[in-house]
Design a protein around this motif. Sequence first.
Motif, PDB file in Angstrom:
ATOM      1  N   SER A 182       3.122   6.487 -13.844  1.00 19.59           N
ATOM      2  CA  SER A 182       2.858   5.459 -12.833  1.00 19.59           C
ATOM      3  C   SER A 182       1.755   5.949 -11.908  1.00 19.59           C
ATOM      4  N   GLU A 183       1.061   4.965 -11.282  1.00 21.71           N
ATOM      5  CA  GLU A 183       0.022   5.290 -10.306  1.00 21.71           C
ATOM      6  C   GLU A 183      -0.013   4.190  -9.276  1.00 21.71           C
ATOM      7  N   ILE A 184       0.074   4.559  -8.041  1.00 19.21           N
ATOM      8  CA  ILE A 184      -0.003   3.604  -6.931  1.00 19.21           C
ATOM      9  C   ILE A 184      -1.347   3.795  -6.271  1.00 19.21           C
ATOM     10  N   VAL A 185      -2.043   2.670  -6.100  1.00 18.68           N
ATOM     11  CA  VAL A 185      -3.369   2.711  -5.460  1.00 18.68           C
ATOM     12  C   VAL A 185      -3.272   1.952  -4.155  1.00 18.68           C
ATOM     13  N   LEU A 186      -3.528   2.666  -3.062  1.00 14.46           N
ATOM     14  CA  LEU A 186      -3.536   2.063  -1.724  1.00 14.46           C
ATOM     15  C   LEU A 186      -4.994   1.848  -1.362  1.00 14.46           C
ATOM     16  N   ARG A 187      -5.474   0.632  -1.634  1.00 19.34           N
ATOM     17  CA  ARG A 187      -6.918   0.407  -1.613  1.00 19.34           C
ATOM     18  C   ARG A 187      -7.514   0.496  -0.214  1.00 19.34           C
ATOM     19  N   ASP A 188      -6.864   0.052   0.752  1.00 17.87           N
ATOM     20  CA  ASP A 188      -7.443   0.114   2.094  1.00 17.87           C
ATOM     21  C   ASP A 188      -6.797   1.223   2.953  1.00 17.87           C
ATOM     22  N   ALA A 189      -6.201   2.223   2.299  1.00 13.77           N
ATOM     23  CA  ALA A 189      -5.608   3.331   3.051  1.00 13.77           C
ATOM     24  C   ALA A 189      -6.696   4.302   3.511  1.00 13.77           C
ATOM     25  N   PRO A 190      -6.548   4.903   4.680  1.00  8.82           N
ATOM     26  CA  PRO A 190      -7.545   5.867   5.162  1.00  8.82           C
ATOM     27  C   PRO A 190      -7.455   7.176   4.374  1.00  8.82           C
ATOM     28  N   VAL A 191      -8.583   7.892   4.353  1.00  6.65           N
ATOM     29  CA  VAL A 191      -8.596   9.176   3.641  1.00  6.65           C
ATOM     30  C   VAL A 191      -7.637  10.178   4.271  1.00  6.65           C
ATOM     31  N   GLU A 192      -7.316  10.028   5.550  1.00  5.98           N
ATOM     32  CA  GLU A 192      -6.380  10.940   6.213  1.00  5.98           C
ATOM     33  C   GLU A 192      -4.999  10.936   5.555  1.00  5.98           C
ATOM     34  N   LEU A 193      -4.705   9.820   4.801  1.00 10.63           N
ATOM     35  CA  LEU A 193      -3.418   9.781   4.133  1.00 10.63           C
ATOM     36  C   LEU A 193      -3.308  10.904   3.098  1.00 10.63           C
ATOM     37  N   ALA A 194      -4.379  11.184   2.382  1.00 15.95           N
ATOM     38  CA  ALA A 194      -4.359  12.290   1.414  1.00 15.95           C
ATOM     39  C   ALA A 194      -4.139  13.626   2.129  1.00 15.95           C
ATOM     40  N   GLU A 195      -4.751  13.772   3.288  1.00 16.66           N
ATOM     41  CA  GLU A 195      -4.553  14.998   4.058  1.00 16.66           C
ATOM     42  C   GLU A 195      -3.098  15.136   4.501  1.00 16.66           C
ATOM     43  N   GLU A 196      -2.473  13.992   4.809  1.00 13.56           N
ATOM     44  CA  GLU A 196      -1.069  14.030   5.195  1.00 13.56           C
ATOM     45  C   GLU A 196      -0.200  14.485   4.025  1.00 13.56           C
ATOM     46  N   PHE A 197      -0.554  14.008   2.803  1.00 15.10           N
ATOM     47  CA  PHE A 197       0.165  14.494   1.616  1.00 15.10           C
ATOM     48  C   PHE A 197       0.042  16.012   1.497  1.00 15.10           C
ATOM     49  N   ALA A 198      -1.158  16.549   1.751  1.00 12.16           N
ATOM     50  CA  ALA A 198      -1.374  17.986   1.622  1.00 12.16           C
ATOM     51  C   ALA A 198      -0.531  18.759   2.639  1.00 12.16           C
ATOM     52  N   ARG A 199      -0.429  18.194   3.842  1.00 12.23           N
ATOM     53  CA  ARG A 199       0.334  18.888   4.876  1.00 12.23           C
ATOM     54  C   ARG A 199       1.834  18.880   4.584  1.00 12.23           C
TER      55      ARG A 199
END
Length: 867
Positions: A182-199
């Motif tokens: 599966s893959e979820i694409v959050l098209r209008d999500a900010p790039v900071e969301l990926a940083e939050e995943f990393a944290r």
Amino acid sequence: MTADPFAPDSFGPGPRDDDPFDTAALRAATEAAWRDSPTRLAEDLAVEQDLVTVGYRGRVVVELLQNAADAAAAAGEPGHVAVWHDAAGVHVANTGRPLDRAGVHALSALRVSPKTAGAGQIGRFGVGFAAVLDAATEIEFRSARGGVAFSGARSAEAADGPAPVLRLPYPENATPAAGFASEIVLRDAPVELAEEFAREAADVLLDLPALATVTVDGTEYSRPNLPEGAGPYARWILGADAAFLHSPTRTDEPLTLPVRVVADLPTTADRRRLHPDADVAQAALGYADFVAAQPEPLGLLPPRRPPAGPVDAQLRAAVEAQLRTGAWLPGGLRPSRAVLLPGITDELYALVAEVLPVLGPQLSAPSDAPRLYALGVTELTGAGIADALPRDREPAWYGRLYDALDAAGVPADELGALPVPLADGRVVTGARGAVLLADGPADPAAPAVTWARLVHAAARHPLLDRIGARTVGTRELLSDPALRAEVDEVDYDDPDAVELTEAVLALVGDRALELPTWLGGLPVPGDDGDLYPADELLASDAPLRAALVPDSPYGTVDPDWEERYPAAALASIGVGWTFGVLREEYPTGPDDTLDGGQDWWDTLPAEPTELVAVRDLDLVDRWEPALALIADLPGVLDDPDGYTAWWLRTHTELGRQRPPDDPSFAGLLDPCPHPAASALGPALFTRVTGRRDAAVLLDALADPERSPSPGVIVAAYRAIGEWAARSGTHALGDPPATVRTVGGRVVGGPAAGAVPVLDRAQLRFVLEDFVFGGLERAGDLADVLDLPLASEACDAVVVSSGVRLARGADPGVVVATAVGALPDAPEVTVHERLEVRCGTRVVAVPWWIDGSGLHVARDRGGSAGVN
């Protein structure tokens, strides 16, 4: 019967190929509900906004990873998640079971989920996916079986106004990234969301064991390797953030336990709080076993501060209940069976742990003790240790114990019942009445002392002194009246009696000690095999043998004993090497074993404070070696009035000899020729203390072979006169038949009785010869010698004529009086030649005094004075 909401026929005839999850039917049903009910649209919109803005605000990372964990668990394989961002938005892909028709229905419904509790599934309410709306309103859910999309813009267009985003799914034909289900694409999500995943990735992985890795923009995160344990309803992780309860991901329930609690407990729909029906105590089951497996269990106890809330209070109470009954302490101990001594050291623990279930130093810090007491551990006191200690250990074990107790600072007043090993092999309770030997042998093979509770040498320690033992020296221990009583009761026919002597000799060691003379009664084997008092035996090579008479009563020590024990030790208990010395403090009378003891005692002006006397002086045959031995004995001749000095003066030639360095009676008495004369001084003649001393001087004065100087002659007579005055003794039996005059002439026979004792200074001018020992004691000396005084023997008168002058008239008289050559007088008679008649003799004299005053002869210069 209720219909299955996920059944294929629930929404129409079935899905089309371009819409495998039949999203058209779902949308139609939802739009129809909105049209049929004037409030349904508003209700759905309000519910979704509440979930996004309140219930699931800020939880997009946790919810997406949680859904990925459920997919992995459903597939029965480790889960992997990849997160990246590109121009299309933020992508979150996962492995595991792909999206199915039931899952689509759950995503687009409110509080409807195909997941079941207890099957490895975390989500159960079907609302967690709403968290994505906090980051995006255009969402694609791509899956291997087809996908769906949610669009805020399309939903608003369909509802002709504001509408919930997740109620209207649209088909999505894009496939997930390769390798993912599966893959979820959050098209209008900010790039900071990926940083939050990393944290948050590593921390969330701790909560979700179904996930193996999370990769964010190429960086892979795996579960940290932290110690953890598990019970039937919870996991406990050390080293992770433990501020809140996790069930399984973080809730808003605060906790104060020192571990992260990941529990399987029901929560409210927003996962922020526990469900009111949740049994919090279940999360504590097995916690004691988890603590028992950790190297530092104290760090896992509930803290000593108030709970952070009701859930924390319930959980801590349940954990404490588990710990009270669990065998989590070292050695498998339960708290109710364990004891704790705050501040116990490693050394004390190693000894006490043999007999008590005591906790070790790592659990015994004073700051931790209250927590352990609260869980049922009993406080151990010094008294508790003393009562529990064994009484059958080796003495050295107790020595180590005392050292450890002292180092640990256990109060001495709590150790009254401490076991104490004695030298005789017993172990007694308590140190009171026990004796510590301060200077005894260090050999652990301690002597079997029977007359005192002597602490074994291997267990001597200052701690015992502080709890009642008495510290003594060897001499004090060997002066104990209890030992004297045992010596007095010795049976010399009993071969075992020597055990007492062996104990004493072991204490003496190789030292030469001044011990009580009654120890001479200790039994010692002689060379004939019988037992004798020690003071009746001599060492085989004792120098005393050369001084005594051949038939002295002393035997010889058994040769085997002489090999076993040092000569100094045997001598200390009375075995003869040199003369024995009797020592007694504050005697009330002379010892009846001393030769002439009563005679000596009668010479003393008062009772002495100490009796120090050399024994067996009456057995001496050869004085040369005897005096050498006596000179080496410490303290026996310190007192000139003591027994030893008295006996030597009155029974040997020492009483007629003077110290070589004392000229007082030179020419009259011979100097002592012995090499040890300087040490023998108090036994030599230095003064007149009694009749014998006076007789010695008178004999020497009468000896014509001696040639004392006039000064010595006068000193001798003065000493005799002063003794006579001091003692009131003026009779020596028969008076001396011969006397020596001040001029050195020895007069004997009838003539001796006519020699007067000078008692007036002016009579020396008219006497041909006289005896003189000082004017002030002339009468006493005359009585001793039975001689007349000069004033009685010579009735002298002035026979010349002179001129009487007033005081100060004649310069010669003035000067002579001023310099002390003449006595002072108010008037003086000056003679050209002053003559005095004594009997038939007329003698010219320089001055004279009679009833008429002072008479003076004129000198050649014409003035009166002393010629």
